[in-house]
Design an enzyme around this catalytic site. Sequence first.
Site, mmCIF file in Angstrom:
data_model
loop_
_atom_site.group_PDB
_atom_site.id
_atom_site.type_symbol
_atom_site.label_atom_id
_atom_site.label_comp_id
_atom_site.label_asym_id
_atom_site.label_seq_id
_atom_site.Cartn_x
_atom_site.Cartn_y
_atom_site.Cartn_z
ATOM 1 C CE LYS A 10 -3.989 -2.194 2.264
ATOM 2 N NZ LYS A 10 -5.001 -2.069 3.351
ATOM 3 C CE1 TYR A 50 -9.379 -3.118 0.205
ATOM 4 C CE2 TYR A 50 -8.396 -1.196 -0.836
ATOM 5 C CZ TYR A 50 -8.285 -2.336 -0.045
ATOM 6 O OH TYR A 50 -7.065 -2.664 0.514
ATOM 7 C CG PHE A 58 -13.416 1.321 6.663
ATOM 8 C CD1 PHE A 58 -12.953 0.755 5.486
ATOM 9 C CD2 PHE A 58 -14.064 0.499 7.581
ATOM 10 C CE1 PHE A 58 -13.122 -0.595 5.214
ATOM 11 C CE2 PHE A 58 -14.243 -0.862 7.323
ATOM 12 C CZ PHE A 58 -13.773 -1.411 6.133
ATOM 13 C CB THR A 92 -7.399 -5.767 9.771
ATOM 14 O OG1 THR A 92 -7.889 -6.917 9.077
ATOM 15 C CG2 THR A 92 -7.746 -4.514 8.986
ATOM 16 C CG ASN A 113 -3.757 -2.341 6.891
ATOM 17 O OD1 ASN A 113 -3.558 -1.975 5.724
ATOM 18 N ND2 ASN A 113 -4.835 -3.011 7.241
ATOM 19 C CG HIS A 116 -5.308 -6.143 -0.457
ATOM 20 N ND1 HIS A 116 -6.538 -6.070 0.143
ATOM 21 C CD2 HIS A 116 -5.425 -7.066 -1.457
ATOM 22 C CE1 HIS A 116 -7.374 -6.891 -0.477
ATOM 23 N NE2 HIS A 116 -6.723 -7.505 -1.446
ATOM 24 C CD GLU A 127 -8.716 -8.906 -3.641
ATOM 25 O OE1 GLU A 127 -9.448 -8.371 -2.782
ATOM 26 O OE2 GLU A 127 -7.622 -9.438 -3.362
HETATM 27 O O1 CDP Z 1 -7.213 -5.881 4.655
HETATM 28 P P1 CDP Z 1 -8.026 -6.856 5.492
HETATM 29 O O2 CDP Z 1 -8.651 -7.951 4.671
HETATM 30 O O3 CDP Z 1 -7.246 -7.371 6.671
HETATM 31 O O4 CDP Z 1 -9.207 -5.989 6.153
HETATM 32 P P2 CDP Z 1 -10.663 -5.593 5.585
HETATM 33 O O5 CDP Z 1 -11.620 -5.721 6.704
HETATM 34 O O6 CDP Z 1 -10.949 -6.316 4.312
HETATM 35 O O7 CDP Z 1 -10.521 -4.025 5.289
HETATM 36 C C1 CDP Z 1 -9.894 -3.563 4.111
HETATM 37 C C2 CDP Z 1 -8.997 -2.404 4.479
HETATM 38 O O8 CDP Z 1 -9.807 -1.327 4.946
HETATM 39 C C3 CDP Z 1 -8.020 -2.660 5.621
HETATM 40 O O9 CDP Z 1 -6.848 -3.336 5.218
HETATM 41 C C4 CDP Z 1 -7.732 -1.260 6.113
HETATM 42 O O10 CDP Z 1 -6.776 -0.588 5.285
HETATM 43 C C5 CDP Z 1 -9.090 -0.579 5.934
HETATM 44 N N1 CDP Z 1 -9.884 -0.560 7.173
HETATM 45 C C6 CDP Z 1 -10.063 0.649 7.854
HETATM 46 O O11 CDP Z 1 -9.561 1.684 7.402
HETATM 47 N N2 CDP Z 1 -10.810 0.697 9.019
HETATM 48 C C7 CDP Z 1 -11.382 -0.434 9.506
HETATM 49 N N3 CDP Z 1 -12.101 -0.376 10.630
HETATM 50 C C8 CDP Z 1 -11.223 -1.668 8.838
HETATM 51 C C9 CDP Z 1 -10.465 -1.698 7.678
HETATM 52 MG MG MG Z 2 -10.073 -7.804 3.163
#
Ligand code: CDP
Ligand code: MG
Length: 141
Positions: A10, A50, A58, A92, A113, A116, A127
């Site tokens: 990222k 996304y 978010f 995450t 974070n 991805h 994807e």
């Molecule tokens: O990336 P991952 O699959 O672990 O998490 P996700 O639940 O699919 O969320 C996608 C991305 O959204 C995360 O990697 C974060 O960058 C962002 N995110 C966020 O900004 N705030 C949250 N509460 C959860 C996710």
């Molecule tokens: Mg995810």
Amino acid sequence: MIERTLAMIKPDAVKKHAIGDIVSRYEKAGLHPVAVRMMQLAKPIAEGFYAVHKTRPFFDSLTTFMSSGPVVILVLEGEDTITRHRALMGATDPAKADKGTIRAAHGTNIEYNAVHGSDSADTAAFEIGFFFPQMDLPRPA
Ligand code: CDP
Ligand code: MG
């Protein structure tokens, strides 16, 4: 089973000059890069990628962040790559990520974070097709 997953470094991690360290972690874990692109996502492209999160609070902040600078997008291939890549990434929220994971090393907060990774075979197919439309199937054995 040999499978493929989509990984993305990222904008926060690219800005921190962590590309080399992260790709090295993939290689050492046996997650072999078979395709790579570096580009800056336009905001509508980040929104398309996304789309599954479009009703989440978010979403706007996430897609603004994801389009704020260049990203590195890879297809990784190997045994049980989807699950093993998620384990290598960590939780995450980097504060909750296990020691030794990429997010523990390079993540800043739950949004910034560092990386991805696809979370299932269906997600990986979507994807990979999104960024590499001609390579959505594993290499024949
Ligand atoms: O990336 P991952 O699959 O672990 O998490 P996700 O639940 O699919 O969320 C996608 C991305 O959204 C995360 O990697 C974060 O960058 C962002 N995110 C966020 O900004 N705030 C949250 N509460 C959860 C996710
Ligand atoms: Mg995810």
